[in-house]
Design a protein around this motif. Structure first.
Motif, PDB file in Angstrom:
ATOM      1  N   SER A 354       0.839  -1.197   0.000  1.00 47.82           N
ATOM      2  CA  SER A 354       0.000   0.000   0.000  1.00 47.82           C
ATOM      3  C   SER A 354       0.869   1.240   0.000  1.00 47.82           C
ATOM      4  O   SER A 354       1.845   1.327   0.744  1.00 47.82           O
ATOM      5  CB  SER A 354      -0.903   0.014   1.229  1.00 47.82           C
ATOM      6  N   ILE A 391       1.105  -5.691   8.220  1.00 46.19           N
ATOM      7  CA  ILE A 391       0.866  -4.253   8.140  1.00 46.19           C
ATOM      8  C   ILE A 391       0.236  -3.830   9.467  1.00 46.19           C
ATOM      9  O   ILE A 391      -0.304  -4.668  10.198  1.00 46.19           O
ATOM     10  CB  ILE A 391      -0.072  -3.886   6.965  1.00 46.19           C
ATOM     11  N   HIS A 469      -7.351   1.592  -0.223  1.00 47.95           N
ATOM     12  CA  HIS A 469      -6.104   1.280   0.472  1.00 47.95           C
ATOM     13  C   HIS A 469      -5.751   2.420   1.417  1.00 47.95           C
ATOM     14  O   HIS A 469      -6.296   3.523   1.311  1.00 47.95           O
ATOM     15  CB  HIS A 469      -4.981   1.000  -0.529  1.00 47.95           C
ATOM     16  N   VAL A 471      -2.493   3.640   4.647  1.00 47.15           N
ATOM     17  CA  VAL A 471      -1.313   3.298   5.460  1.00 47.15           C
ATOM     18  C   VAL A 471      -1.468   4.027   6.797  1.00 47.15           C
ATOM     19  O   VAL A 471      -2.127   5.074   6.869  1.00 47.15           O
ATOM     20  CB  VAL A 471       0.027   3.709   4.787  1.00 47.15           C
ATOM     21  N   SER A 472      -0.873   3.463   7.827  1.00 47.49           N
ATOM     22  CA  SER A 472      -1.010   4.045   9.164  1.00 47.49           C
ATOM     23  C   SER A 472      -0.089   5.258   9.295  1.00 47.49           C
ATOM     24  O   SER A 472       1.100   5.184   8.984  1.00 47.49           O
ATOM     25  CB  SER A 472      -0.630   2.983  10.205  1.00 47.49           C
ATOM     26  N   ALA A 476       3.788   4.729   8.614  1.00 52.47           N
ATOM     27  CA  ALA A 476       4.165   4.858   7.200  1.00 52.47           C
ATOM     28  C   ALA A 476       5.473   5.626   7.041  1.00 52.47           C
ATOM     29  O   ALA A 476       5.896   6.351   7.939  1.00 52.47           O
ATOM     30  CB  ALA A 476       3.055   5.581   6.444  1.00 52.47           C
ATOM     31  N   GLU A 530       3.912   1.952   3.052  1.00 49.02           N
ATOM     32  CA  GLU A 530       3.895   1.154   4.277  1.00 49.02           C
ATOM     33  C   GLU A 530       5.317   0.784   4.709  1.00 49.02           C
ATOM     34  O   GLU A 530       6.245   0.717   3.878  1.00 49.02           O
ATOM     35  CB  GLU A 530       3.029  -0.086   4.103  1.00 49.02           C
TER      36      GLU A 530
END
Ligand code: ATP
Ligand code: MG
Length: 578
Positions: A354, A391, A469, A471-472, A476, A530
């Motif tokens: 991602s 992830i 999608h 990402v944190s 990230a 990610e």
């Protein structure tokens, strides 16, 4: 049943070169040997057109248990150097081919010189002192015979002495040439006393200043093939009219000996010409020298090293070449075919990750602050043996700006207030709204997650129409992503380049500047990928889910990740043109 199936399965038909070779083998030509060569001039980096020739030269030798040698056609010291020699070897190997021997036309300078002296002695060559313009003016046209040079019947001794002088360094470049004495009225223009030696004073990258007189292409290529025992000399169609001369020089070399079953023969196939692409090393060198691209391996360049850096695989290039095939007609191949080859290949090998290339923050308001969850992400659904990686999910995520719309049309299945969407590999969330700045730009998007909707959980089958999608935010990594588009605005830049020069009197560089697509590179410095990508190395391939195939650029470092878009997931460009 099985037998019938086998019969019906179409066998891949032979291309016309393979047909010729199989016939030659049947007839016992060349002692049933197949020997080819790939003969680049080391005056630039190889491009996709060369890949087509390489696949044929090496492929034929492989298929028929023969030999393919690499021969550098290094007869023009002003434009050639070792950097190009090394790069050419690297690119051929990268494409997956291995030559048997490396040869250089310069290895044959002595033999070619001796042969030229022989021809002078036989009255078949003479030194012409006219200017290039005078020589050109006497050439005639295909329907009007040429005029003999006043030097055509110069005595042999004088020719020999002048030929020595051409090589001694005492004469200026262009002051005289050696010409083969053939036939100034021949309908084939290449027979009208072709130039076979000229003076070049630039030192040669291999032979230094040993030679000042250098053989021209037609006097070097066929003989080099013959010295090496090449059986099938495969080249592109512009050499069709050179073929009789190729044969004549080999006949002269062997002094009429019967070579019927043992000689090099030239066969021609169509050049690769791709739309929105300009080939030819001369043009590519100009792009580099003018700074219109960052170098030979700029990912927008049609060079092998450019495609490599862009993320193309050798397999995808070979698949493309195989699909376009070899014919006797010039064509303009569609770049979309090349792009579909790389998509097909990367679909099998690229790890899915991602990455958010146009980020906006999504806050899951009912997810506890500070809480995180490790989730599994499958590396490649096309290859389950590729496994999975971890992830991290958390309260604050980056998502694509385009995946939220405050007032969305009916068929918008992404985030819009009231709508439920699956976050890839994680929960289903329901959008609750957003925060905007004074100008109305969305600053944050809000949603609530729905518990028990992760894969394998009781509510996971809940129907939602869209998956996006993410990402944190706190996990990230910031990355630079380089998006590429076609380098040229014109569908057939080769022909347009010629037209602009001829009809509008432009220089090649002026014409190129007019045709180039100024928007072919878009740098996005603020993307997020990610954490799995932290250790990526140049040339790693990835699918950024929902966006495209990407590869890690050579400029990438652990502190500053850089990715190149190889190709989008779908051919959106073709649609935009309609
Ligand atoms: P360029 O104009 O790009 O320099 P070239 O033909 O002068 O091309 P060489 O290094 O002399 O390049 O060629 C090596 C081989 O590659 C030759 O056999 C040539 O016919 C082939 N080749 C060059 N361009 C193409 C092309 N566009 N398609 C197929 N084969 C090509
Ligand atoms: Mg060339």
């Amino acid at each position: 049943m099985k037998e019938i199936n086998e019969e019906v399965t179409p066998k891949k038909s032979l291309n016309f070169i393979e047909q010729i070779i199989e016939k030659d083998l049947e007839e016992g030509k060349n002692g049933r040997r197949v020997q080819t060569r790939f003969p680049p001039e080391p005056n630039g980096y190889l491009h996709i057109g060369h890949a087509k020739a390489i696949c044929l030269d090496f492929g034929i030798a492989e298929k028929y248990g023969g030999v393919c040698n690499l021969r550098f056609d290094d007869t023009n010291p002003t434009k050639e150097n070792m950097e190009y020699v090394d790069a050419i070897m690297e690119d051929i190997k990268w494409l997956g081919f291995q030559w048997k021997n490396v040869y250089y036309a310069s290895d044959y300078f002595q033999q070619l010189w001796d042969f030229a002296v022989e021809l002078i002695k036989e009255g078949k060559a003479y030194i012409d002192e006219q200017t290039p313009e005078e020589i050109a003016a006497q050439k005639g046209t295909p329907t009007i015979p040429g005029t003999n040079s006043p030097y055509r019947d110069r005595p042999i001794e004088e020719n020999l002495a002048l030929f020595d002088k051409m090589n001694s360094g005492e004469l200026e470049e262009g002051s005289m040439v050696l010409r083969a004495k053939i036939d100034m009225a021949n309908p084939n223009m290449h027979f009208r006393d072709p130039l076979i030696y000229r003076i070049v004073k630039t030192p040669h990258h291999r032979t230094g200043d040993k030679w000042k007189a250098y053989p021209l292409y037609d006097f070097a290529h066929g003989q080099s093939d013959f010295f090496e025992g090449v059986t099938h000399s495969l080249c592109t169609l512009e050499f069709v009219s050179h073929r009789p001369l190729y044969d004549l020089f080999i006949d002269w070399l062997k002094k009429g000996e019967d070579l019927d079953d043992n000689r090099s023969r030239q066969y021609e196939f169509n050049k690769l010409n791709l739309n929105y692409t300009l080939l030819s090393k001369r043009n590519l060198l100009a792009l580099v020298n003018e700074g219109l691209v960052s170098g030979w391996d700029d990912p927008r360049m049609p060079t092998i090293c450019g495609y490599r850096r862009r993320g193309y695989t050798p397999e995808s290039i070979r698949m493309f070449v195989d699909r376009i095939g070899y014919t006797l007609y010039d064509a303009l191949n569609d770049m979309a075919l090349m792009e579909s080859s790389v998509r097909e290949d990367l679909n099998k090998r690229a790890t899915r990750v991602s990455a958010v290339v146009n980020p906006v923050k999504l806050i899951i308001t009912n997810y506890p602050e500070g809480q995180t969850e490790e989730l599994d992400a499958i590396n490649n659904p096309e290859d389950l043996e590729a496994g999975s990686h971890k992830i991290v999910f958390s309260r604050e995520l980056w998502i694509e700006r385009e995946d939220f719309m405050e007032d969305a049309p009916k068929k918008y299945f992404r985030l819009t207030p009231g709508n439920e969407v699956r976050l890839k590999n994680a929960y289903i969330v329901k959008c609750t709204g957003c925060k905007k700045d004074a100008a109305g730009n969305v600053q944050e998007v809000y949603a609530e997650y729905i518990p028990l909707t992760k894969t394998g959980e009781p509510e996971s089958n809940r129907k939602v129409k869209g998956t996006i999608h993410w990402v944190s935010v706190s996990h990230a990594i910031k990355a630079e992503v380089r998006m590429y588009d076609r380098l040229w605005k014109i569908e057939n830049p080769r022909d347009e380049l010629a037209r602009l020069q001829k009809e509008e009197g432009m220089t090649p560089v002026e014409a190129m500047k007019q045709m180039i697509n100024e928007n072919s590179l878009e740098i996005r410095p603020n993307c997020y990928v990610e954490a799995f990508l932290a250790d990526t190395k140049p040339l790693d391939h990835f699918q950024f889910q929902r966006i495209g195939y990407f590869c890690t650029d050579k400029d990438s470092t652990p502190d500053h990740l850089v990715f190149n878009r190889t190709v989008s997931l779908k051919d959106t460009w073709a649609k935009l043109q309609k």
